[in-house]
Scaffold this motif. Structure first.
Motif, short mmCIF file in Angstrom:
data_model
loop_
_atom_site.label_atom_id
_atom_site.label_comp_id
_atom_site.label_asym_id
_atom_site.label_seq_id
_atom_site.Cartn_x
_atom_site.Cartn_y
_atom_site.Cartn_z
N ARG A 19 0.84 -1.20 0.00
CA ARG A 19 0.00 0.00 0.00
C ARG A 19 0.87 1.25 0.00
O ARG A 19 1.86 1.33 0.71
N LYS A 20 0.46 2.24 -0.83
CA LYS A 20 1.12 3.54 -0.88
C LYS A 20 0.03 4.60 -0.87
O LYS A 20 -0.74 4.72 -1.82
N ARG A 26 -6.38 9.21 -1.70
CA ARG A 26 -6.32 8.07 -2.60
C ARG A 26 -5.21 7.11 -2.18
O ARG A 26 -4.28 7.47 -1.47
N ASN A 28 -2.65 3.82 -3.69
CA ASN A 28 -2.11 2.97 -4.73
C ASN A 28 -1.62 1.68 -4.08
O ASN A 28 -1.26 1.67 -2.90
N HIS A 30 1.28 -1.25 -4.99
CA HIS A 30 2.40 -1.62 -5.87
C HIS A 30 2.71 -3.10 -5.71
O HIS A 30 2.52 -3.68 -4.65
N ILE A 40 2.69 -0.63 -10.48
CA ILE A 40 1.41 -0.27 -9.87
C ILE A 40 0.32 -1.22 -10.38
O ILE A 40 0.10 -1.34 -11.57
N GLN A 43 -4.37 1.76 -8.85
CA GLN A 43 -4.00 3.17 -8.92
C GLN A 43 -5.18 4.05 -8.52
O GLN A 43 -6.31 3.84 -8.99
N HIS A 44 -4.91 5.01 -7.66
CA HIS A 44 -5.85 6.07 -7.27
C HIS A 44 -7.19 5.53 -6.77
O HIS A 44 -8.24 6.02 -7.17
N GLY A 51 -11.54 3.94 -8.78
CA GLY A 51 -10.15 3.51 -8.80
C GLY A 51 -9.86 2.74 -10.08
O GLY A 51 -10.77 2.51 -10.90
N TYR A 54 -4.44 -2.15 -13.11
CA TYR A 54 -3.66 -2.34 -14.33
C TYR A 54 -4.15 -3.58 -15.07
O TYR A 54 -4.26 -4.66 -14.50
#
Length: 163
Positions: A19-20, A26, A28, A30, A40, A43-44, A51, A54
């Motif tokens: 988690r980032k 929001r 992200n 990874h 990623i 994302q967002h 959200g 990918y």
């Protein structure tokens, strides 16, 4: 539609994702063990439930130009499957990725637009580049993204293929 908290809970069941936290609340996620440049997976993810995941490698899904799918209306099963497929794809060794891209060599060459303008699609290193003459117009990480862009812009392959 799943809530932000429900989506977070589902995504956090994937221990391989990190988690980032980013701006505006929001989040992200990874995949640090990715064998590709792309890291990623999510994302967002926004507190309003919107959200992206990918999925540029999945031809049957509608993705944005960067290969992401909007997950606003995904249910739990769909979200889990999409994330797992994304992680699986990012885990493939580079040799398999190159083999897959070699099957797309047919896309290289001239493309003609609706007003007879010509663009050239060319694979260079790990990118698929679109040129107008000698000017670089767009870069893509996958042939699927490049082909989708050209088709969306109304281009069709010319009879003359590779340069």
């Amino acid at each position: 539609m799943l809530t932000f908290e429900e989506k977070l809970s589902i995504i956090e069941t994937f221990p391989e994702l990190q988690r980032k936290d980013v701006s505006l609340g929001r989040v992200n996620f990874h995949y640090p063990d990715s064998v590709q440049e792309k890291k990623i997976v999510v994302q967002h993810l926004h507190p309003n439930g919107n959200g992206f995941v990918y999925a540029g490698h999945m031809r049957k899904k509608d993705t944005d130009r960067k290969g992401f799918i909007n997950i606003r209306d995904y249910n739990e099963a769909e979200l889990k499957e999409l994330i797992q497929r994304s992680v699986d794809y990012l885990s493939e060794p580079p040799a398999e990725i190159e083999e897959e891209e070699n099957e797309f060599a047919r896309l290289e060459g001239a493309w003609i637009g609706p007003e007879k303008q010509e663009l050239t699609l060319q694979k260079e290193d790990l990118l698929w580049n679109v040129y107008s003459g000698s000017n670089l117009e767009e870069c893509f990480e996958s042939p699927v993204e490049a082909e989708r862009y050209l088709l969306d812009e109304g281009f069709r392959q010319s009879k003359k293929r590779k340069m």
